[in-house]
Design a protein around this motif. Structure first.
Motif, PDB file in Angstrom:
ATOM      1  N   GLU A  10       0.872  -1.194   0.094  1.00 30.64           N
ATOM      2  CA  GLU A  10       0.033  -0.179   0.096  1.00 30.64           C
ATOM      3  C   GLU A  10       0.870   1.290   0.317  1.00 30.64           C
ATOM      4  O   GLU A  10       1.851   1.256   0.491  1.00 30.64           O
ATOM      5  CB  GLU A  10      -0.933   0.177   1.179  1.00 30.64           C
ATOM      6  N   ALA A  11       0.564   2.379  -0.599  1.00 29.28           N
ATOM      7  CA  ALA A  11       1.091   3.596  -0.773  1.00 29.28           C
ATOM      8  C   ALA A  11       0.299   4.577  -1.072  1.00 29.28           C
ATOM      9  O   ALA A  11      -1.151   4.320  -1.150  1.00 29.28           O
ATOM     10  CB  ALA A  11       2.294   3.470  -1.751  1.00 29.28           C
ATOM     11  N   ILE A  12       0.682   5.856  -0.966  1.00 31.68           N
ATOM     12  CA  ILE A  12      -0.091   6.979  -1.202  1.00 31.68           C
ATOM     13  C   ILE A  12       0.749   7.937  -2.280  1.00 31.68           C
ATOM     14  O   ILE A  12       1.716   8.021  -2.038  1.00 31.68           O
ATOM     15  CB  ILE A  12      -0.380   7.889  -0.061  1.00 31.68           C
ATOM     16  N   THR A  13      -0.019   8.364  -3.137  1.00 33.19           N
ATOM     17  CA  THR A  13       0.710   8.983  -4.429  1.00 33.19           C
ATOM     18  C   THR A  13       0.350  10.473  -4.186  1.00 33.19           C
ATOM     19  O   THR A  13      -1.068  10.905  -4.163  1.00 33.19           O
ATOM     20  CB  THR A  13       0.206   8.624  -5.831  1.00 33.19           C
ATOM     21  N   VAL A  14       1.244  11.315  -4.253  1.00 34.58           N
ATOM     22  CA  VAL A  14       0.760  12.727  -3.900  1.00 34.58           C
ATOM     23  C   VAL A  14       1.518  13.680  -5.449  1.00 34.58           C
ATOM     24  O   VAL A  14       2.622  13.252  -5.779  1.00 34.58           O
ATOM     25  CB  VAL A  14       1.763  13.457  -2.759  1.00 34.58           C
ATOM     26  N   ARG A  15       0.560  14.234  -5.928  1.00 37.53           N
ATOM     27  CA  ARG A  15       0.947  14.969  -7.098  1.00 37.53           C
ATOM     28  C   ARG A  15       0.694  16.100  -7.230  1.00 37.53           C
ATOM     29  O   ARG A  15      -0.313  16.832  -6.564  1.00 37.53           O
ATOM     30  CB  ARG A  15       0.276  14.528  -8.223  1.00 37.53           C
TER      31      ARG A  15
END
Length: 66
Positions: A10-15
């Motif tokens: 699991e990860a979180i992508t921040v753009r």
């Protein structure tokens, strides 16, 4: 931010918006993209802290001796 899976973790992508990055004086230190903003992939806190601790341990003389 959006949840995602990277290598079965699991990860979180921040753009960041392209306009935000284009205006930043440190852009060249952060991203090479000329059309979009920077993107970060963040691990869950528990995994991040475990990886950071493991990497810190690699600087010890005991680890180097092994």
């Amino acid at each position: 931010m959006e949840p995602c899976r990277q290598r079965r973790t699991e990860a979180i992508t921040v753009r960041f918006a392209a306009a935000t990055c284009q205006a930043c004086p440190a852009k060249d230190l952060c991203t090479r993209s000329s059309r979009s903003g920077r993107q970060l992939s963040l691990r869950p806190r528990e995994i991040h802290e475990a990886v950071a601790a493991a990497r810190a341990g690699q600087d010890s003389q005991q680890w180097k001796a092994r």
